[in-house]
Design an enzyme around this catalytic site. Structure first.
Site, PDB file in Angstrom:
ATOM      1  N   GLY A 140      54.278  47.905  91.650  1.00  0.00           N
ATOM      2  CA  GLY A 140      53.407  46.741  91.562  1.00  0.00           C
ATOM      3  C   GLY A 140      52.939  46.342  92.943  1.00  0.00           C
ATOM      4  O   GLY A 140      52.796  47.176  93.833  1.00  0.00           O
ATOM      5  N   CYS A 141      52.726  45.077  93.138  1.00  0.00           N
ATOM      6  CA  CYS A 141      52.253  44.542  94.410  1.00  0.00           C
ATOM      7  C   CYS A 141      53.182  44.957  95.548  1.00  0.00           C
ATOM      8  O   CYS A 141      54.393  44.737  95.476  1.00  0.00           O
ATOM      9  CB  CYS A 141      52.187  43.018  94.318  1.00  0.00           C
ATOM     10  SG  CYS A 141      51.883  42.193  95.873  1.00  0.00           S
ATOM     11  N   PHE A 142      52.609  45.519  96.606  1.00  0.00           N
ATOM     12  CA  PHE A 142      53.474  45.976  97.689  1.00  0.00           C
ATOM     13  C   PHE A 142      54.098  44.833  98.468  1.00  0.00           C
ATOM     14  O   PHE A 142      55.116  45.013  99.120  1.00  0.00           O
ATOM     15  CB  PHE A 142      52.821  47.004  98.604  1.00  0.00           C
ATOM     16  CG  PHE A 142      51.442  46.723  99.146  1.00  0.00           C
ATOM     17  CD1 PHE A 142      50.989  45.463  99.459  1.00  0.00           C
ATOM     18  CD2 PHE A 142      50.598  47.790  99.372  1.00  0.00           C
ATOM     19  CE1 PHE A 142      49.716  45.248  99.977  1.00  0.00           C
ATOM     20  CE2 PHE A 142      49.323  47.600  99.903  1.00  0.00           C
ATOM     21  CZ  PHE A 142      48.883  46.319 100.203  1.00  0.00           C
TER      22      PHE A 142
END
Length: 179
Positions: A11-13
């Protein structure tokens, strides 16, 4: 000291980076893009979903302190590996759950970790194992983002902070702060 590398997309880093920055034995975490077709992608193009890249982190770690299997265990506990091309409100292939092994051994361990994680989730695991491919470091403002912006950014307060809190509660023995 045995330095190795792991590349994971969960997902979002910003979320993934914040967690692994706290892990004992992880010596560096870099946010970036991998798994796509476009050369030299940037954040805007990756977010469009048209490049095929995933937001990911590249970890450098001391395998004498923490093993690849332990990194994967954390990976499967800090994101939802049953959501196809999304994590919460972040939707698109750029937010997919994927593992990019650096060796045949890492690939075998990733396959085993997916099999073991399946017993902990009600829905099927959709995490993919993808070829390593070209790594592109994300723009500088994405590096250590939560550490710099977390207390001011509403997304970080609503999404990253709870994941980090969950990780810290569940993995106290693995925290740099407790070493």
């Amino acid at each position: 000291m045995a330095i190795e590398t792991a590349t994971l997309a969960g997902g979002c880093f910003w979320c993934t980076e914040a967690v692994y920055n706290d892990v004992l034995g992880v010596t560096n975490v870099e946010s970036g893009y991998i798994g796509g077709e476009t050369s030299n992608p940037d954040y805007r193009s990756v977010c469009s979903g048209n490049t095929g890249h995933a937001e990911a982190v590249r970890l450098t770690y001391d395998s004498d302190v923490i093993g690849y299997t332990d990194l994967l265990d954390i990976f499967f506990h800090v994101h939802d590996p049953t959501q196809l091309n999304r994590q919460g409100n972040d939707v698109g292939t750029q937010y997919r759950s994927a593992i990019f092994p650096h060796s045949d051994e890492q690939k075998a361990l990733a396959e085993k970790a997916i099999e073991e994680a399946a017993s902990e989730w009600d829905d099927p695991i959709v995490t993919t194992i993808e070829p390593l491919g070209e790594w592109y470091k994300a723009e500088d403002y994405h590096q250590d983002y939560f550490e710099r912006e977390g207390s001011r950014n509403p997304y970080c307060m609503a999404v990253v902070a709870p994941k980090l809190q969950k990780f810290r509660k569940s993995y106290q023995a693995r925290l740099k702060a407790n070493a």
